[in-house]
Design a protein around this motif. Structure first.
Motif, mmCIF file in Angstrom:
data_model
loop_
_atom_site.group_PDB
_atom_site.id
_atom_site.type_symbol
_atom_site.label_atom_id
_atom_site.label_comp_id
_atom_site.label_asym_id
_atom_site.label_seq_id
_atom_site.Cartn_x
_atom_site.Cartn_y
_atom_site.Cartn_z
ATOM 1 N N ASP A 117 10.719 -9.784 4.081
ATOM 2 C CA ASP A 117 9.472 -10.550 4.092
ATOM 3 C C ASP A 117 8.932 -10.729 5.504
ATOM 4 N N THR A 118 9.822 -10.826 6.492
ATOM 5 C CA THR A 118 9.367 -10.890 7.882
ATOM 6 C C THR A 118 8.604 -9.623 8.238
ATOM 7 N N ILE A 119 9.168 -8.466 7.880
ATOM 8 C CA ILE A 119 8.515 -7.184 8.179
ATOM 9 C C ILE A 119 7.180 -7.081 7.451
ATOM 10 N N ARG A 120 7.177 -7.423 6.163
ATOM 11 C CA ARG A 120 5.923 -7.374 5.391
ATOM 12 C C ARG A 120 4.851 -8.242 6.041
ATOM 13 N N GLY A 138 0.833 -1.198 0.000
ATOM 14 C CA GLY A 138 0.000 0.000 0.000
ATOM 15 C C GLY A 138 0.864 1.243 0.000
ATOM 16 N N LYS A 139 0.689 2.114 0.999
ATOM 17 C CA LYS A 139 1.479 3.339 1.100
ATOM 18 C C LYS A 139 2.759 3.152 1.918
ATOM 19 N N GLY A 149 1.354 10.103 -4.879
ATOM 20 C CA GLY A 149 1.702 8.705 -4.617
ATOM 21 C C GLY A 149 2.422 8.030 -5.768
ATOM 22 N N ALA A 150 2.672 8.773 -6.841
ATOM 23 C CA ALA A 150 3.344 8.188 -8.008
ATOM 24 C C ALA A 150 4.764 7.744 -7.641
ATOM 25 N N ILE A 151 5.150 6.604 -8.192
ATOM 26 C CA ILE A 151 6.456 6.012 -7.903
ATOM 27 C C ILE A 151 7.345 6.076 -9.133
ATOM 28 N N HIS A 192 1.682 9.467 4.258
ATOM 29 C CA HIS A 192 0.394 9.841 4.821
ATOM 30 C C HIS A 192 0.210 11.354 4.704
ATOM 31 N N ASP A 193 -0.990 11.780 4.327
ATOM 32 C CA ASP A 193 -1.365 13.203 4.322
ATOM 33 C C ASP A 193 -0.336 14.090 3.625
#
Length: 235
Positions: free
Chosen positions: A91-94, A79-80, A224-226, A130-131
């Protein structure tokens, strides 16, 4: 605040490094991750995009000896939220985040890499947008003065990033045998220019013999563009 290029080039072997900060114009969250290598196995790698994620893979599969510590997903987008690390703790954090838990919760289940006598630190970062703004955290898990049975876990939180500033953490202080681990807090560094300048600054500052791959990403805080870049020494 240190000059990013000077800080990266100050040692021939910072190992793997994470840079997170805010662009000078205040419009983007900035992420950089690089890998280096001294052995043939470590140098036999490239970065490959997988959607908004990143993975490492062997440049020449026939020369791959031990994938356990060199083949992993350095970047995962949730997500964000973007996670960047130097190992499979990504992967643990995700998984912990998807389960409603935290960056810190995840890393408290992990330790440094089992590559005696170096005991390479695990470095990790997380960016949370965020915001029209963002915050980020960095962490390092390392051995207690080279002791195999004692882990030190450090967490750093940056709640209000400043335009043109970021923090740089890397696995090793400098070259050596065994290689000394990074010490102290993440380094405050300058973030200059657009993504192409940032990418060029980092890549050109890395030791030419030891650098392997670089990934950079700018996340537009309004839309939010990457935008991402990958540079591989192996082509």
């Amino acid at each position: 605040m240190k000059d990013l290029k000077s800080e990266i080039s100050s040692t021939t072997y910072p190992g793997r490094g994470i840079i997170i900060g805010k662009s000078a114009d205040g419009k983007n969250a900035v992420i950089g991750y690089f890998i280096m290598g001294r052995s043939e196995n470590s140098r036999n790698r490239v970065f490959v995009a997988e959607g908004d994620d990143l993975k490492t893979q062997a440049f020449d599969p026939s020369k791959l000896v031990d994938p356990s510590l060199i083949i992993y997903a350095p970047v995962r987008a949730i997500g964000k939220t973007t996670v960047v690390t130097n190992g499979d703790q990504t992967d643990t954090i995700r998984d912990f985040i998807l389960d409603g838990k935290t960056f810190e919760d995840a890393l408290r289940t992990r330790t440094f890499e089992p590559d005696s006598p170096n005991f390479t630190p695990r470095i990790s970062g997380i960016v949370e947008c965020h915001d029209n703004d963002f915050s980020y955290k960095l962490s390092i898990l390392k051995s207690n003065c080279g002791r195999e049975n004692s882990v030190l876990r450090f967490f750093y939180e940056y709640a209000q990033p400043i335009d043109g500033e970021g923090h740089f953490i890397h696995t090793y202080k400098c070259d050596g045998n065994p290689i000394p681990s990074f010490s102290g807090e993440p380094e405050l560094v300058s973030i200059d220019g657009d993504i192409d300048k940032f990418t060029s600054d980092v890549w050109e500052s890395l030791n030419a013999d030891n650098k392997v791959s670089l990934f950079t990403r700018f996340i537009n805080l309004e839309t939010g563009a990457i935008e991402s870049r990958i540079v591989n020494k192996n082509k």
